[in-house]
Design a protein around this motif. Structure first.
Motif, PDB file in Angstrom:
ATOM      1  N   ILE A  31     -18.504 -46.761 -11.057  1.00  0.00           N
ATOM      2  CA  ILE A  31     -18.733 -47.160 -12.447  1.00  0.00           C
ATOM      3  C   ILE A  31     -18.269 -46.425 -13.665  1.00  0.00           C
ATOM      4  O   ILE A  31     -18.264 -46.637 -14.694  1.00  0.00           O
ATOM      5  N   GLY A  32     -17.327 -45.356 -13.000  1.00  0.00           N
ATOM      6  CA  GLY A  32     -16.631 -44.721 -14.013  1.00  0.00           C
ATOM      7  C   GLY A  32     -17.203 -43.080 -14.642  1.00  0.00           C
ATOM      8  O   GLY A  32     -16.865 -42.799 -15.571  1.00  0.00           O
ATOM      9  N   THR A  33     -18.590 -42.977 -14.161  1.00  0.00           N
ATOM     10  CA  THR A  33     -19.415 -41.917 -14.274  1.00  0.00           C
ATOM     11  C   THR A  33     -18.559 -40.514 -13.657  1.00  0.00           C
ATOM     12  O   THR A  33     -18.306 -40.737 -12.553  1.00  0.00           O
ATOM     13  N   ASP A  84      -8.435 -41.268 -20.365  1.00  0.00           N
ATOM     14  CA  ASP A  84      -9.389 -42.155 -20.311  1.00  0.00           C
ATOM     15  C   ASP A  84      -9.459 -42.809 -18.864  1.00  0.00           C
ATOM     16  O   ASP A  84      -8.600 -42.635 -18.106  1.00  0.00           O
ATOM     17  N   LEU A  85     -10.527 -43.580 -18.726  1.00  0.00           N
ATOM     18  CA  LEU A  85     -10.746 -44.257 -17.504  1.00  0.00           C
ATOM     19  C   LEU A  85     -11.514 -45.496 -17.487  1.00  0.00           C
ATOM     20  O   LEU A  85     -12.422 -45.501 -18.274  1.00  0.00           O
ATOM     21  N   ARG A  86     -11.005 -46.654 -16.995  1.00  0.00           N
ATOM     22  CA  ARG A  86     -11.913 -47.844 -16.837  1.00  0.00           C
ATOM     23  C   ARG A  86     -11.976 -48.184 -15.443  1.00  0.00           C
ATOM     24  O   ARG A  86     -11.003 -47.977 -14.666  1.00  0.00           O
ATOM     25  N   ILE A  87     -13.055 -49.203 -15.243  1.00  0.00           N
ATOM     26  CA  ILE A  87     -13.265 -49.624 -13.876  1.00  0.00           C
ATOM     27  C   ILE A  87     -13.117 -51.043 -14.168  1.00  0.00           C
ATOM     28  O   ILE A  87     -13.739 -51.803 -14.942  1.00  0.00           O
ATOM     29  N   TYR A  88     -12.361 -51.767 -13.118  1.00  0.00           N
ATOM     30  CA  TYR A  88     -12.533 -53.432 -13.330  1.00  0.00           C
ATOM     31  C   TYR A  88     -12.793 -53.859 -11.965  1.00  0.00           C
ATOM     32  O   TYR A  88     -12.312 -53.303 -10.998  1.00  0.00           O
ATOM     33  N   ARG A  98     -13.262 -53.324  -6.427  1.00  0.00           N
ATOM     34  CA  ARG A  98     -12.841 -52.916  -7.821  1.00  0.00           C
ATOM     35  C   ARG A  98     -11.666 -52.164  -7.906  1.00  0.00           C
ATOM     36  O   ARG A  98     -11.104 -51.461  -6.987  1.00  0.00           O
ATOM     37  N   PHE A  99     -11.031 -51.782  -8.952  1.00  0.00           N
ATOM     38  CA  PHE A  99     -10.222 -50.715  -9.184  1.00  0.00           C
ATOM     39  C   PHE A  99     -10.267 -49.855 -10.176  1.00  0.00           C
ATOM     40  O   PHE A  99     -10.788 -50.223 -11.242  1.00  0.00           O
ATOM     41  N   VAL A 100      -9.766 -48.556 -10.160  1.00  0.00           N
ATOM     42  CA  VAL A 100      -9.943 -47.544 -11.209  1.00  0.00           C
ATOM     43  C   VAL A 100      -8.588 -47.529 -11.918  1.00  0.00           C
ATOM     44  O   VAL A 100      -7.666 -47.518 -11.293  1.00  0.00           O
ATOM     45  N   TYR A 130       2.256 -41.087 -23.201  1.00  0.00           N
ATOM     46  CA  TYR A 130       1.366 -41.603 -22.532  1.00  0.00           C
ATOM     47  C   TYR A 130       1.482 -41.801 -21.106  1.00  0.00           C
ATOM     48  O   TYR A 130       2.889 -41.799 -20.624  1.00  0.00           O
ATOM     49  N   ASP A 131       0.596 -42.127 -20.281  1.00  0.00           N
ATOM     50  CA  ASP A 131       0.759 -42.422 -18.926  1.00  0.00           C
ATOM     51  C   ASP A 131      -0.165 -43.161 -18.418  1.00  0.00           C
ATOM     52  O   ASP A 131      -1.120 -43.403 -18.899  1.00  0.00           O
ATOM     53  N   ILE A 132       0.001 -44.064 -17.291  1.00  0.00           N
ATOM     54  CA  ILE A 132      -1.074 -44.871 -16.647  1.00  0.00           C
ATOM     55  C   ILE A 132      -1.211 -44.664 -15.072  1.00  0.00           C
ATOM     56  O   ILE A 132       0.079 -44.166 -14.630  1.00  0.00           O
ATOM     57  N   ALA A 133      -2.079 -44.693 -14.412  1.00  0.00           N
ATOM     58  CA  ALA A 133      -2.260 -44.796 -13.027  1.00  0.00           C
ATOM     59  C   ALA A 133      -3.503 -45.649 -12.651  1.00  0.00           C
ATOM     60  O   ALA A 133      -4.432 -45.652 -13.372  1.00  0.00           O
ATOM     61  N   VAL A 134      -3.256 -46.322 -11.391  1.00  0.00           N
ATOM     62  CA  VAL A 134      -4.193 -47.211 -10.716  1.00  0.00           C
ATOM     63  C   VAL A 134      -4.727 -46.917  -9.398  1.00  0.00           C
ATOM     64  O   VAL A 134      -3.713 -46.623  -8.666  1.00  0.00           O
TER      65      VAL A 134
END
Length: 231
Positions: free
Chosen positions: A140-142, A78-82, A64-66, A54-58
């Motif tokens: 919004i992550g679209t 996957d991707l989430r927006i906060y 906000r942040f992706v 697995y791996d992560i990136a911000v």
């Protein structure tokens, strides 16, 4: 695999730490102020992203942040927006539902905000073919375009990294394990090709790593590429 990632929010007074909780096999993010005080947490994250590969990136995205990650358990990207207060915007976006991560390496996914409304995402897709794939999302992550394969034959130990230029384009670098070379490419905010894939090192060896970052003076922006040369 990348266990931790740090990114400064645009106002330069807060920063984000994205990380994995190995014992819980979960991914999380915490917002701190410049003095190290916790401002917000996104907890829990996905709930379980696997034990390896697995791996992560911000990256910041205005207010906000992706947050992008490789989910080894589900075999996808996957991707989430906060928001910067830690609350999630919308639901999780499956950028690639079958990226099939199987290599326990870092630099499998990266993301960067192009401006306050769009972000670029690049990842290693080990699904039907070993390729490097690129797309753009809104705040919004679209996903805004069809996934673009930057290189559709990069071998099974590819690495990726991306940075923003002039708020309207993304410069990326990737390690092509099939050819053992280092390649760069640039796409603009509308996914148009500004620089087709170009090899900048043709004999980089095996099991490489890459990084890319933007530097600028008063009038121009440039990018710097660093890689491990194993030859």
């Amino acid at each position: 695999r990348r266990l931790i990632e740090i990114y400064f929010i645009v106002d330069k007074t807060n920063f984000i730490v994205g990380y994995t909780k190995f014992l819980l096999r979960d991914d999380n993010a915490t917002v701190y102020d410049i003095n190290g005080n916790v401002k917000a947490r996104s907890d829990p994250g996905d709930a379980e992203i696997g034990t390896s590969a697995y791996d992560i990136a911000v990256s910041y995205l205005g207010d906000r942040f992706v947050y992008c990650y490789i989910d080894q358990k589900e075999g996808d990207t996957d991707l989430r927006i906060y928001l910067n207060n830690g609350s999630q915007v919308g639901t999780e976006t499956d950028i690639d539902t079958a990226s099939s991560p199987s290599t326990n390496l870092d630099n499998l996914v990266d993301c960067v905000a192009k401006n306050e409304s769009r972000a670029a995402v690049v990842w290693y897709d080990a699904g039907a073919a070993d390729d490097v794939t690129f797309n753009i999302v809104n705040n919004i992550g679209t996903t805004l375009y069809t996934d673009a394969d930057i290189d559709n034959a990069v071998g099974n130990t590819a690495r990726v990294s991306v940075t923003a230029l002039y708020n309207d384009r993304a410069a990326m670098v990737f390690y092509d394990a099939a050819d053992a070379d280092i390649t760069i490419a640039i796409r603009d905010i509308n996914n148009n090709v500004r620089l087709a894939p170009k090899d900048i090192e043709v004999n980089a060896g095996t099991i490489n790593r890459v990084a890319i970052a933007t530097i600028k003076n008063e009038t121009k922006e440039y990018f710097v590429v660093v890689w491990l040369n194993n030859t």
